[in-house]
Write an enzyme that holds these catalytic residues in place. Structure first.
Site, short mmCIF file in Angstrom:
data_model
loop_
_atom_site.label_atom_id
_atom_site.label_comp_id
_atom_site.label_asym_id
_atom_site.label_seq_id
_atom_site.Cartn_x
_atom_site.Cartn_y
_atom_site.Cartn_z
N ASP A 56 26.16 78.91 -55.66
CA ASP A 56 27.37 79.70 -55.88
C ASP A 56 28.47 78.70 -56.21
OD1 ASP A 56 29.71 81.23 -55.72
OD2 ASP A 56 28.85 82.53 -54.17
N ILE B 102 32.03 77.90 -50.44
CA ILE B 102 32.35 78.71 -49.27
C ILE B 102 33.50 79.64 -49.63
CG2 ILE B 102 33.12 78.71 -46.85
CD1 ILE B 102 32.04 75.86 -46.59
N HIS B 103 33.26 80.93 -49.51
CA HIS B 103 34.31 81.93 -49.75
C HIS B 103 34.00 83.13 -48.87
CE1 HIS B 103 31.53 84.25 -52.30
NE2 HIS B 103 31.11 83.06 -52.67
N GLY B 104 34.76 84.17 -48.96
CA GLY B 104 34.65 85.31 -48.06
C GLY B 104 33.25 85.82 -47.81
#
Length: 166
Positions: A11, A15-17
């Site tokens: 991705d 790091i995201h929601g």
């Protein structure tokens, strides 16, 4: 023994929601390892990624070489981890160096010039396709999902459907 890789994910947002909440809960991880030589040299991005980790979960940004070194380290035996990669080429490199990854979740690869959209969140070029085909040849599952509740789709079938096979 070796570290317990609960999820290996590509991705480019790292790091995201979605990663911080849904995937960490669904996989029961203790640590997120962002594996990227580029990000490991970027102090600001490293700092921001550490801040983005959900409460109670440590995150580290490491190089591919460092992952290969610590993978067999007894210190990390049974450590429940999520590996996050930006690009499939990095995954192939660590797999070929002996990191045992059974399945890869492809969560987001943004559209750039020269890439073709295969889903609304995954864009690939020839290099990406070749990489994924090599990973598939090694017996690694390649599945596309944004969040754990989504239905798994086989990336190779999407590549075939989009007529991107070499």
């Amino acid at each position: 023994m070796v570290m317990d890789i609960r999820l290996a994910r590509i991705d480019d947002r790292l790091i995201h929601g979605q990663v911080a909440t849904a995937w960490s809960k669904a996989t029961g991880i203790e640590r997120i390892l962002v594996v990227s030589d580029t990000v490991a040299q970027d102090e600001l991005r490293k700092f921001l990624l550490k801040q983005a980790a959900p409460p109670g979960i440590k995150s580290n940004v490491i190089t591919k070489r460092k992952l290969i070194e610590v993978y067999h380290d007894q210190l990390f035996d049974h450590l429940r981890v999520m590996l996050l990669f930006e690009i499939p080429q990095d995954v192939l490199e660590v797999v070929e160096a002996g990191v045992d990854i059974q399945s890869i979740n492809i969560g987001g690869m943004r559209f750039l010039e020269g890439k073709k959209m295969v889903t609304n969140f995954i864009s690939l070029d020839k290099s990406d396709v070749q990489c994924f085909l090599k990973l598939a040849d090694l017996g690694i599952e390649l599945e596309t999902r944004k969040v754990p509740a989504d239905r798994k789709n086989d990336l190779i079938q999407l590549i075939q459907k989009e007529k991107m096979m070499p």
